[in-house]
Design a protein around this motif. Structure first.
Motif, short mmCIF file in Angstrom:
data_model
loop_
_atom_site.label_atom_id
_atom_site.label_comp_id
_atom_site.label_asym_id
_atom_site.label_seq_id
_atom_site.Cartn_x
_atom_site.Cartn_y
_atom_site.Cartn_z
N VAL A 98 -4.59 38.86 50.69
CA VAL A 98 -4.63 39.15 51.91
C VAL A 98 -5.87 39.03 52.72
N ASN A 99 -6.89 39.22 51.87
CA ASN A 99 -8.23 39.03 52.68
C ASN A 99 -8.57 37.67 52.74
N ILE A 100 -8.26 36.83 51.91
CA ILE A 100 -8.29 35.30 52.29
C ILE A 100 -7.51 34.75 53.55
N ARG A 101 -6.39 35.05 53.38
CA ARG A 101 -5.40 34.79 54.44
C ARG A 101 -5.98 35.06 55.70
N LYS A 102 -6.45 36.28 55.96
CA LYS A 102 -6.87 36.88 57.13
C LYS A 102 -8.50 36.56 57.29
N LYS A 103 -9.05 35.81 56.33
CA LYS A 103 -10.44 35.17 56.57
C LYS A 103 -11.51 36.48 56.78
N ILE A 104 -11.19 37.45 56.04
CA ILE A 104 -12.18 38.62 55.93
C ILE A 104 -13.23 38.33 54.92
N PRO A 105 -14.42 38.54 55.50
CA PRO A 105 -15.65 38.28 54.53
C PRO A 105 -15.81 39.19 53.32
N TYR A 106 -16.41 38.43 52.26
CA TYR A 106 -16.25 39.20 51.32
C TYR A 106 -17.20 40.83 51.22
N THR A 107 -18.02 40.56 51.85
CA THR A 107 -19.05 41.87 52.15
C THR A 107 -18.07 42.96 53.15
N GLU A 108 -17.05 42.60 53.64
CA GLU A 108 -16.36 43.37 54.51
C GLU A 108 -14.91 43.62 54.22
N LEU A 109 -14.46 43.30 53.01
CA LEU A 109 -13.19 43.38 52.52
C LEU A 109 -12.34 44.43 52.85
N ASN A 110 -11.22 44.44 53.17
CA ASN A 110 -10.24 45.61 53.35
C ASN A 110 -9.65 45.99 51.95
N TYR A 111 -9.69 47.36 51.55
CA TYR A 111 -9.73 47.64 50.27
C TYR A 111 -8.17 47.82 50.10
N ASP A 112 -7.30 48.08 51.00
CA ASP A 112 -5.99 48.26 50.77
C ASP A 112 -5.51 46.60 50.36
N TYR A 113 -5.95 45.85 51.00
CA TYR A 113 -5.84 44.32 50.72
C TYR A 113 -6.15 43.76 49.46
N PHE A 114 -7.44 44.33 48.96
CA PHE A 114 -8.07 44.10 47.89
C PHE A 114 -7.10 44.67 46.60
N ASN A 115 -6.90 45.90 46.80
CA ASN A 115 -5.83 46.52 45.89
C ASN A 115 -4.26 45.81 45.58
N LEU A 147 -2.83 31.03 34.78
CA LEU A 147 -3.67 30.40 35.46
C LEU A 147 -4.96 31.06 36.05
N THR A 148 -6.21 30.44 35.97
CA THR A 148 -7.38 30.98 36.55
C THR A 148 -8.05 30.14 37.21
N TYR A 149 -9.08 30.67 37.65
CA TYR A 149 -10.39 29.55 38.26
C TYR A 149 -11.88 30.18 38.06
N MET A 150 -12.59 29.14 37.80
CA MET A 150 -14.02 29.44 37.51
C MET A 150 -14.82 30.35 38.52
N ALA A 151 -14.26 30.67 39.53
CA ALA A 151 -14.90 31.62 40.40
C ALA A 151 -14.97 32.95 39.70
N ALA A 152 -14.27 33.09 38.54
CA ALA A 152 -14.31 34.37 37.74
C ALA A 152 -15.82 34.40 36.94
N GLN A 153 -16.26 33.25 36.84
CA GLN A 153 -17.63 33.16 36.16
C GLN A 153 -18.82 32.82 36.97
N THR A 155 -19.99 32.22 41.27
CA THR A 155 -20.15 32.55 42.46
C THR A 155 -19.52 31.52 43.59
N TYR A 156 -18.35 31.47 44.16
CA TYR A 156 -17.96 30.60 45.33
C TYR A 156 -17.50 31.46 46.50
N PRO A 157 -18.41 31.51 47.56
CA PRO A 157 -18.38 32.28 48.69
C PRO A 157 -17.05 32.54 49.40
#
Length: 273
Positions: A98-115, A147-153, A155-157
């Motif tokens: 949801v954070n990506i959908r709503k274009k919320i920056p990583y440093t300002e994540l909504n933690y409910d969305y994160f969970n 299925l996963t993506y290399m951003a796990a290893q 950083t892709y902002p």
């Protein structure tokens, strides 16, 4: 075709439309002789075209919210009834931020969305495996692929909280892979795929530019959804029965390439070697 999955049965999650990797996996699995159940969250099923895929592959659909242990229990129970016994393979192709959908920056994540993202995209794998193990629903030497993506290893902002979530997904595959392998010989792997032009992928900010960048770095170019499906089929087959707890890069060599001549040229840097 090679009949790699002849006589095998499975569950394929996440097929939304013809651009989905899961959709391609279903088509390939059908062509290789497998029978399977299709599943997705009810809301995703309303948005997608899964009924057409079910008809084309002779499959039944069992809706399930992957965050619900109760619904996953129903999924594995019904699937065994439909398919006539234990299953041989499972595809986990589930991701949402949801954070990506709503274009919320990583440093300002909504933690409910994160969970919510963690529950849908990573913990769902643990729940799926836990339910399958309790029901003894997967045959020995069965195969689970997520299925996963290399951003796990790296950083892709623009990938924000999904990077952390994919790292958790990969860790679950390793940790559960040990226990399930020891007790039931079930193998669990993740496939780290190239940037792919799926409905989910193209929804990420800056995806088009990054797709071109990755394509210029990878010596073989980006791996498309169809070739990813081919790779997943090999992991469901008996040819890879000793492969487990691995994060397998399927990205045309991108993950092993520091820089390419193409990118250097685009930056105006001459290669004088």
């Amino acid at each position: 075709m090679y009949n790699l999955l002849k006589g095998k049965t499975g569950i394929i999650s996440g097929a939304l439309d013809k651009n989905s990797i899961a959709w391609k996996v279903a088509e390939k699995a059908h062509a290789e002789g497998a029978k399977f159940v299709l599943t997705n969250a009810p809301i995703a099923m309303r948005m997608g075209e899964i009924n057409a895929l079910a008809e084309a592959t002779g499959s039944q659909i069992v809706p399930a919210d992957a965050t619900s242990v109760e619904e996953l229990t129903n999924l594995f129970t019904q699937s065994q009834e439909i398919l006539g016994g234990k299953i041989d393979f499972v595809l986990h192709s589930i991701g949402m931020s949801v954070n990506i959908r709503k274009k919320i920056p990583y440093t300002e994540l909504n933690y409910d969305y994160f969970n919510k993202g963690i529950d849908v995209s990573a913990m769902s794998l643990h729940k799926m495996l836990s339910v399958a193990k309790k029901l003894d629903a997967i045959n020995e030497w069965g195969s689970v692929v997520a299925l996963t993506y290399m951003a796990a290893q790296r950083t892709y902002p623009f990938y924000t909280d999904m990077a952390d979530i994919k790292a958790m997904l990969e860790s679950i595959a390793r940790s559960f892979g040990y226990h399930y392998g020891l007790e039931k010989k079930v193998r669990i792997n993740t496939v780290s795929q190239s940037p792919t032009k799926t409905t989910a992928g193209t929804g990420i900010k800056g995806f088009g530019d990054f797709y071109d960048f990755a394509n210029a770095i990878a010596p073989l170019g980006n791996a498309d959804a169809e070739s990813c499906a081919d790779y997943c089929i090999t992991l469901f087959s008996d040819l890879t029965r000793m492969v487990t707890m691995q994060n397998l890069f399927h990205d045309g060599g991108y993950s092993s390439t520091g820089v390419s001549d193409d990118v250097m040229h685009r930056l105006g840097v001459e290669n004088n070697s």
